[in-house]
Design a protein around this motif. Structure first.
Motif, PDB file in Angstrom:
ATOM      1  N   MET A   1      -0.630   7.820  -8.084  1.00  0.00           N
ATOM      2  CA  MET A   1      -1.092   6.419  -8.018  1.00  0.00           C
ATOM      3  C   MET A   1      -2.510   6.388  -7.473  1.00  0.00           C
ATOM      4  O   MET A   1      -2.786   6.963  -6.436  1.00  0.00           O
ATOM      5  CB  MET A   1      -0.135   5.664  -7.082  1.00  0.00           C
ATOM      6  CG  MET A   1      -0.121   4.184  -7.349  1.00  0.00           C
ATOM      7  SD  MET A   1       0.946   3.298  -6.216  1.00  0.00           S
ATOM      8  CE  MET A   1       2.552   3.713  -6.862  1.00  0.00           C
ATOM      9  N   ARG A   6      -3.323   1.396  -4.882  1.00  0.00           N
ATOM     10  CA  ARG A   6      -2.589   1.317  -3.617  1.00  0.00           C
ATOM     11  C   ARG A   6      -3.208   0.307  -2.684  1.00  0.00           C
ATOM     12  O   ARG A   6      -2.532  -0.315  -1.887  1.00  0.00           O
ATOM     13  CB  ARG A   6      -2.544   2.700  -2.961  1.00  0.00           C
ATOM     14  CG  ARG A   6      -1.476   3.597  -3.586  1.00  0.00           C
ATOM     15  CD  ARG A   6      -1.240   4.825  -2.762  1.00  0.00           C
ATOM     16  NE  ARG A   6      -0.915   4.502  -1.393  1.00  0.00           N
ATOM     17  CZ  ARG A   6      -1.042   5.377  -0.393  1.00  0.00           C
ATOM     18  NH1 ARG A   6      -1.493   6.587  -0.633  1.00  0.00           N
ATOM     19  NH2 ARG A   6      -0.739   5.049   0.839  1.00  0.00           N
ATOM     20  N   ARG A   7      -4.513   0.119  -2.795  1.00  0.00           N
ATOM     21  CA  ARG A   7      -5.162  -0.875  -1.926  1.00  0.00           C
ATOM     22  C   ARG A   7      -4.675  -2.268  -2.246  1.00  0.00           C
ATOM     23  O   ARG A   7      -4.569  -3.107  -1.368  1.00  0.00           O
ATOM     24  CB  ARG A   7      -6.676  -0.819  -2.126  1.00  0.00           C
ATOM     25  CG  ARG A   7      -7.374  -0.008  -1.051  1.00  0.00           C
ATOM     26  CD  ARG A   7      -8.863  -0.159  -1.162  1.00  0.00           C
ATOM     27  NE  ARG A   7      -9.338  -1.319  -0.436  1.00  0.00           N
ATOM     28  CZ  ARG A   7     -10.391  -2.028  -0.789  1.00  0.00           C
ATOM     29  NH1 ARG A   7     -11.075  -1.725  -1.869  1.00  0.00           N
ATOM     30  NH2 ARG A   7     -10.769  -3.056  -0.070  1.00  0.00           N
ATOM     31  N   ASP A   9      -1.764  -3.019  -3.651  1.00  0.00           N
ATOM     32  CA  ASP A   9      -0.308  -3.143  -3.660  1.00  0.00           C
ATOM     33  C   ASP A   9       0.240  -4.233  -2.753  1.00  0.00           C
ATOM     34  O   ASP A   9       1.019  -5.052  -3.196  1.00  0.00           O
ATOM     35  CB  ASP A   9       0.322  -1.805  -3.256  1.00  0.00           C
ATOM     36  CG  ASP A   9       0.961  -1.141  -4.459  1.00  0.00           C
ATOM     37  OD1 ASP A   9       1.379   0.008  -4.364  1.00  0.00           O
ATOM     38  OD2 ASP A   9       1.021  -1.818  -5.510  1.00  0.00           O
ATOM     39  N   PRO A  10      -0.139  -4.269  -1.479  1.00  0.00           N
ATOM     40  CA  PRO A  10       0.439  -5.305  -0.615  1.00  0.00           C
ATOM     41  C   PRO A  10       0.092  -6.708  -1.079  1.00  0.00           C
ATOM     42  O   PRO A  10       0.928  -7.604  -1.009  1.00  0.00           O
ATOM     43  CB  PRO A  10      -0.155  -5.020   0.767  1.00  0.00           C
ATOM     44  CG  PRO A  10      -1.258  -4.069   0.544  1.00  0.00           C
ATOM     45  CD  PRO A  10      -0.988  -3.354  -0.713  1.00  0.00           C
ATOM     46  N   TYR A  11      -1.134  -6.922  -1.568  1.00  0.00           N
ATOM     47  CA  TYR A  11      -1.473  -8.247  -2.046  1.00  0.00           C
ATOM     48  C   TYR A  11      -0.640  -8.607  -3.267  1.00  0.00           C
ATOM     49  O   TYR A  11      -0.130  -9.718  -3.388  1.00  0.00           O
ATOM     50  CB  TYR A  11      -2.956  -8.329  -2.399  1.00  0.00           C
ATOM     51  CG  TYR A  11      -3.854  -8.029  -1.225  1.00  0.00           C
ATOM     52  CD1 TYR A  11      -4.713  -6.939  -1.244  1.00  0.00           C
ATOM     53  CD2 TYR A  11      -3.848  -8.830  -0.094  1.00  0.00           C
ATOM     54  CE1 TYR A  11      -5.543  -6.664  -0.178  1.00  0.00           C
ATOM     55  CE2 TYR A  11      -4.672  -8.556   0.986  1.00  0.00           C
ATOM     56  CZ  TYR A  11      -5.517  -7.474   0.947  1.00  0.00           C
ATOM     57  OH  TYR A  11      -6.327  -7.196   2.009  1.00  0.00           O
ATOM     58  N   ALA A  13       2.234  -7.473  -3.968  1.00  0.00           N
ATOM     59  CA  ALA A  13       3.615  -7.680  -3.534  1.00  0.00           C
ATOM     60  C   ALA A  13       3.803  -9.110  -3.049  1.00  0.00           C
ATOM     61  O   ALA A  13       4.787  -9.764  -3.387  1.00  0.00           O
ATOM     62  CB  ALA A  13       3.971  -6.687  -2.436  1.00  0.00           C
ATOM     63  N   VAL A  14       2.852  -9.604  -2.261  1.00  0.00           N
ATOM     64  CA  VAL A  14       2.979 -10.972  -1.750  1.00  0.00           C
ATOM     65  C   VAL A  14       2.911 -11.971  -2.891  1.00  0.00           C
ATOM     66  O   VAL A  14       3.708 -12.904  -2.979  1.00  0.00           O
ATOM     67  CB  VAL A  14       1.874 -11.287  -0.719  1.00  0.00           C
ATOM     68  CG1 VAL A  14       1.945 -12.740  -0.299  1.00  0.00           C
ATOM     69  CG2 VAL A  14       2.018 -10.392   0.486  1.00  0.00           C
ATOM     70  N   SER A  17       6.015 -12.026  -4.885  1.00  0.00           N
ATOM     71  CA  SER A  17       7.114 -12.646  -4.151  1.00  0.00           C
ATOM     72  C   SER A  17       6.962 -14.158  -4.152  1.00  0.00           C
ATOM     73  O   SER A  17       7.934 -14.901  -4.245  1.00  0.00           O
ATOM     74  CB  SER A  17       7.171 -12.113  -2.723  1.00  0.00           C
ATOM     75  OG  SER A  17       6.067 -12.582  -1.990  1.00  0.00           O
ATOM     76  N   ARG A  18       5.716 -14.644  -4.043  1.00  0.00           N
ATOM     77  CA  ARG A  18       5.488 -16.081  -4.100  1.00  0.00           C
ATOM     78  C   ARG A  18       5.925 -16.636  -5.455  1.00  0.00           C
ATOM     79  O   ARG A  18       6.536 -17.688  -5.540  1.00  0.00           O
ATOM     80  CB  ARG A  18       4.002 -16.395  -3.902  1.00  0.00           C
ATOM     81  CG  ARG A  18       3.493 -16.166  -2.501  1.00  0.00           C
ATOM     82  CD  ARG A  18       4.052 -17.141  -1.525  1.00  0.00           C
ATOM     83  NE  ARG A  18       3.903 -18.512  -1.963  1.00  0.00           N
ATOM     84  CZ  ARG A  18       4.649 -19.514  -1.550  1.00  0.00           C
ATOM     85  NH1 ARG A  18       5.594 -19.302  -0.689  1.00  0.00           N
ATOM     86  NH2 ARG A  18       4.435 -20.731  -1.992  1.00  0.00           N
ATOM     87  N   ARG A 104      -1.897  -7.979  10.990  1.00  0.00           N
ATOM     88  CA  ARG A 104      -1.664  -7.067   9.885  1.00  0.00           C
ATOM     89  C   ARG A 104      -2.951  -6.325   9.542  1.00  0.00           C
ATOM     90  O   ARG A 104      -4.044  -6.862   9.678  1.00  0.00           O
ATOM     91  CB  ARG A 104      -1.177  -7.835   8.647  1.00  0.00           C
ATOM     92  CG  ARG A 104       0.103  -8.575   8.908  1.00  0.00           C
ATOM     93  CD  ARG A 104       0.953  -8.669   7.670  1.00  0.00           C
ATOM     94  NE  ARG A 104       2.089  -9.559   7.938  1.00  0.00           N
ATOM     95  CZ  ARG A 104       2.196 -10.777   7.430  1.00  0.00           C
ATOM     96  NH1 ARG A 104       1.260 -11.243   6.634  1.00  0.00           N
ATOM     97  NH2 ARG A 104       3.238 -11.516   7.719  1.00  0.00           N
ATOM     98  N   PRO A 105      -2.812  -5.099   9.059  1.00  0.00           N
ATOM     99  CA  PRO A 105      -4.004  -4.296   8.781  1.00  0.00           C
ATOM    100  C   PRO A 105      -4.695  -4.703   7.490  1.00  0.00           C
ATOM    101  O   PRO A 105      -5.036  -3.872   6.658  1.00  0.00           O
ATOM    102  CB  PRO A 105      -3.433  -2.872   8.677  1.00  0.00           C
ATOM    103  CG  PRO A 105      -2.045  -3.067   8.201  1.00  0.00           C
ATOM    104  CD  PRO A 105      -1.569  -4.338   8.833  1.00  0.00           C
ATOM    105  N   GLN A 106      -4.895  -6.015   7.290  1.00  0.00           N
ATOM    106  CA  GLN A 106      -5.543  -6.484   6.071  1.00  0.00           C
ATOM    107  C   GLN A 106      -6.565  -7.550   6.434  1.00  0.00           C
ATOM    108  O   GLN A 106      -6.516  -8.143   7.498  1.00  0.00           O
ATOM    109  CB  GLN A 106      -4.507  -7.131   5.135  1.00  0.00           C
ATOM    110  CG  GLN A 106      -3.448  -6.184   4.637  1.00  0.00           C
ATOM    111  CD  GLN A 106      -2.399  -6.946   3.859  1.00  0.00           C
ATOM    112  OE1 GLN A 106      -1.734  -7.816   4.384  1.00  0.00           O
ATOM    113  NE2 GLN A 106      -2.260  -6.612   2.593  1.00  0.00           N
ATOM    114  N   SER A 107      -7.448  -7.829   5.479  1.00  0.00           N
ATOM    115  CA  SER A 107      -8.436  -8.871   5.688  1.00  0.00           C
ATOM    116  C   SER A 107      -7.746 -10.221   5.819  1.00  0.00           C
ATOM    117  O   SER A 107      -6.836 -10.548   5.064  1.00  0.00           O
ATOM    118  CB  SER A 107      -9.413  -8.888   4.507  1.00  0.00           C
ATOM    119  OG  SER A 107      -9.645 -10.187   4.066  1.00  0.00           O
TER     120      SER A 107
END
Lengths: 270, 324, 266
Positions: A1, A6-7, A9-11, A13-14, A17-18, A104-107
């Motif tokens: 990947m 990967r950077r 991915d969390p965004y 994912a959110v 989910s929304r 959280r470790p994000q902007s």
């Protein structure tokens, strides 16, 4: 990947989910979509009623205004889906959601933007797309690479411009109490102004929406350029190609205001 | 010597508050000093309780340590990092539980919150799966995994919050009023879990709470803050000794009896209902509740009893008075 | 009798006073109204050109623009989530028990609120228009007298309509989509962005079958003197009709909602 994937991915994912959360309430969701669609339709109806009465306004006929409306509204509703909720920052502060973002470790800004992804705005995007298609079909355009490039550039920069304007509006919420009432003047006011022929504006308005909150770059100027029409005084049609500069300007303003806002929240607020 | 986990030096934080001056138009801005030259250090593996009355500056300290607020003066280092400038790096190494704010996604099933958080902390899939399963098992949340967070009871939600905070196995865990509003059983379960977690991973713990039971069970050191200043920094028995705080045994007797004075290690405080209910204060260093109860039972028949712990506010007040 | 009238007057005064605390928000709203006003004026005045469109000249069109923008604060075509919230939390049960009529009480409060907002938003808006673009206002007294009544009726219809709408909260959990839909349609048909006089005839007929033009278009027409004399009395009469209709609809829905509460137990 890959690393970039990967950077994000969390965004992603959110956001996904929304989307799923909103679709889990079918009745509300459909009503919301209907409401969003109605907003788009009535905004267009306002323009259409006038043109049905007068035929030509500001040197543009109805087919041309379809382009102005379609281009600017497509960009606006896209930006709205991503950043339109930023003027609800006071609500997030009150609920403590903003503090959670800090942990959280994000902007923080990126989290704000992805936290309330509003799927219903898709209805408006679709509607603007339909209007734009009619504009393309009826506009008598000479299609070539230049026009296609301009359309793509306009959309990309248009989204950037409106998103940046939303970020500016959001930043001001850190300072003002009922900030949304004030920022509506250039967020929704900007969308309104963007779908009209700017040649009609008195000079102060031309200055404001042409150079300060440069929404004329999202629809009016590109339409002039596509139809090979000259522009009004102070807004020549070739400026349409400078929309990246307009977007950059808005984002310089936005990042500055955002930093001020955050500093105010962490320093004097809480 | 290893670096301290949290280092706070001469921390000061002022708030500018707008107060309406009576009778005059408009308002004046006055500076409210929430934290006043606070200094303390937490070493790796410590378990520290941070207590104080409401408004004493606890939440403000936590916010500064985690990078949400800016200090007016002083230096703060968390995990050796500057919480302000290195916020995102710090966020990977600490876990925070806010008792009154949720870090979970409200309308999604709990399992999805864990999935998203795994993605947020960039855990690889196997680690995420293993860690989630471990936490779910030990916090007994298996049944609630598919429930939307907003439908969870408070006890279930707090356990979920703790799991969420520990998902990425942080070195430092900060809990801000985690047991507030919980029933006794849930509190016990949560405390046992935190103790086990610490024993296994050597996690450093900073806990703010109003519940003395939390402190007694979880912490080996106590920081007491009062009006923004550090009033006490030491062990818990030391605290009780310093303050002379006593527990109170309240007995409901089968029949009204004369005041129970002269019991060894206890002092009669009050009788209610003509001697039907009596309050006895005792020093837990000298005698135990059980021993005292036995003594009371020799003199009268006890129908019901309860035990009151020294309230945090009371302890703090006594400390403040004793250090003046 | 005397006691009951006093209550509603007091509620209106309370609404007036409460609104006066939000002066900053009112001025923010004024700024937005003015910005929108300038854009609207630019377009519509260009549409009129040097001639006459739909019976409007430049001067009368300008009057329409600035008076309509000024009335937005009072008429408040969006909002009123308060009642919806009270239904969702169940607080509305308390409202039903109180000895004052729920609809009338909320209406009185809203009238007070609306009256106040004319001060920071209504008058300045007209002033801005008069100074910058110039506009034509009637010189006789009648339009103003009738106009004030018309504005009051418009505020009432707007409130009663939103009141009935928010009561849908008894049956639908999330009323946001419905409210957006209502706000958008009502705003358009009320003649906010384009005067109803410019609508194509079929659209005008649809609009007139709804209470919405009576909320904004009618007060603007009366006070700017576009409609005078007997015709003015007629349109005000039509407003009265819509007040009655929205009031009755609201009461019917409230009754149904109350029944539902009683059966379900809140």
């Amino acid at each position: 990947m890959s690393r970039t994937r990967r950077r994000f991915d969390p965004y992603l994912a959110v956001i996904s989910s929304r989307i799923r959360a909103q679709r889990s309430y079918p009745v509300s969701f459909r009503l919301d979509m209907l409401g969003a669609l109605a907003v788009g339709v009535t905004e267009f109806a306002e323009v259409w009623v006038i043109f049905a009465k007068v035929g030509v306004l500001g040197g543009l006929n109805f087919h041309a205004i379809l382009l102005v409306f379609g281009l600017s509204n497509l960009a606006f509703s896209s930006a709205d889906m991503v950043a339109g909720h930023l003027d609800r920052i006071p609500e997030y502060i009150r609920q403590g959601t903003l503090d959670v973002f800090y942990l959280r470790p994000q902007s923080v800004l990126a989290q704000l933007m992805t936290s309330d992804f509003e799927l219903r705005r898709v209805a408006r995007i679709a509607f603007s797309g339909v209007i734009l298609s009619f504009g393309f079909a009826l506009g008598g355009i000479h299609w070539n690479v230049r026009v296609v490039a301009l359309v793509v550039l306009t959309y990309a920069c248009g989204v950037a411009i409106f998103a940046g304007i939303f970020v500016c509006a959001g930043s001001l919420q850190f300072f003002l109490i009922n900030g949304a009432e004030l920022t509506n003047s250039f967020t929704y006011g900007g969308s309104y102004a963007a779908s009209q022929p700017a040649s009609l504006f008195p000079n102060p308005l031309k200055l404001f929406f042409g150079y300060l909150a440069p929404v004329v770059f999202t629809g009016y100027l590109p339409t002039l350029a596509i139809l090979r029409l000259p522009g009004p005084a102070g807004l020549p049609s070739w400026l349409a190609w400078c929309s990246p500069l307009a977007a950059a300007w808005v984002w310089i303003l936005a990042s500055g205001l955002w930093r001020l806002g955050i500093r105010h929240y962490q320093g004097g607020g809480g | 010597m290893t670096d301290p986990m949290i280092e706070v030096k001469e921390l000061t934080r002022d708030f500018s508050v707008r107060r309406k001056s009576a009778g005059r138009l408009g308002s004046r801005r006055t500076a409210l000093r929430a934290i006043d030259h606070l200094s303390f250090t937490l070493a790796t593996g410590d378990a520290v309780g941070y207590i104080g009355a409401n408004g004493a500056g606890k939440s403000t300290t936590i916010k500064i340590i985690t990078g949400i607020l800016v200090p007016t003066a002083g230096v703060v280092r968390t995990c050796g990092l500057d919480p302000l400038r290195q916020r995102r790096e710090l966020a990977r190494r600490i876990g925070v539980v806010f008792g009154q704010r949720s870090q979970l996604w409200w309308d999604l099933p709990l399992a999805e919150s864990f999935d998203i958080l795994s993605a947020v902390h960039r855990l690889d899939r196997s680690t995420a799966r293993r860690r989630t399963a471990e936490l779910v098992d030990r916090l007994e949340m298996g049944e609630t995994l598919q429930t939307p967070v907003r439908q969870l009871s408070l006890g279930q939600r707090m356990r979920a919050e703790v799991a969420a905070a520990l998902l990425h196995s942080p070195e430092l865990v900060i809990l801000d009023e985690p047991t507030i509003g919980l029933d006794v059983l849930s509190k016990l379960r949560l405390r046992e879990f935190l103790i086990a977690e610490r024993a296994e991973r050597g996690t450093t713990l900073l806990l703010t709470t109003h519940d003395m039971g939390d402190i007694q069970r979880l912490c080996d050191r106590v920081l007491v803050v009062d009006h923004g200043k550090l009033a006490y920094d030491g062990s818990l028995p030391g605290l009780a000794r310093t303050v002379g705080a006593r527990r109170v045994l309240v007995v409901d007797l089968a029949e009204a009896a004369p005041d129970l004075v002269g019991l060894p290690g206890a002092q009669h405080l009050l009788s209610e209902g003509g001697g039907l209910r009596q309050r006895l204060a005792f020093d837990p260093e000298t005698t135990t509740a059980a021993a005292l109860l036995a003594q009371v039972s020799m003199r009268a028949t006890v129908r019901d009893l309860s035990i009151e712990e020294p309230a945090i506010e009371e302890v703090v007040r006594r400390i403040y008075e004793s250090t003046r | 009798m005397q006691g009951r009238r006093n209550v509603y007057w007091q509620l209106a005064r309370a609404g007036f006073r409460r609104e006066s605390h939000y002066l900053l928000a009112a001025f923010a709203g004024l700024l937005t109204n003015v910005v929108f006003g300038f854009i609207k004026a630019a377009i519509l005045l260009a549409a009129v050109g040097s001639g006459n469109v739909g019976g409007y000249t430049t001067a009368s069109m300008s009057a329409y623009v600035w008076v309509s923008q000024g009335l937005l604060g009072a008429i408040q075509l969006s909002g009123l989530a308060e009642i919806g919230d009270r239904i969702r939390t169940g607080d509305v049960a308390v409202d039903f028990i109180r000895p004052v009529d729920m609809q009338a009480a909320h209406l009185a409060t809203d009238m007070g609120r609306g009256t106040f907002s004319l001060i920071p938003r209504g008058v300045p808006s007209v002033l801005v228009g008069a100074i910058t673009v110039g506009l034509a206002l009637p010189t006789s007294v009648m339009p103003y007298l009738l106009g004030v009544l018309s504005i009051a009726l418009g505020v009432a219809i707007s409130f009663l309509g939103r009141f009935a709408l928010n009561l849908a909260g008894f049956w639908i959990v999330e009323t946001r989509g419905l409210r957006v839909l209502y706000m958008v349609v009502s705003t358009f048909l009320a003649g906010l962005f384009v005067p109803v006089g410019l609508f194509p005839s079929w659209l005008a007929r649809i609009a007139l079958a709804t209470p919405f033009p009576s909320i904004l278009q009618t007060p603007v027409d009366v006070i700017t003197g576009r409609v005078t004399g007997i015709a003015a009395v007629e349109v005000v009469g039509r407003q009265l009709f819509w007040v009655a209709v929205t009031c009755l609809v609201g009461r019917a829905v409230a009754l149904a909602g109350r029944r539902k509460l009683e059966i379900q137990g809140g």
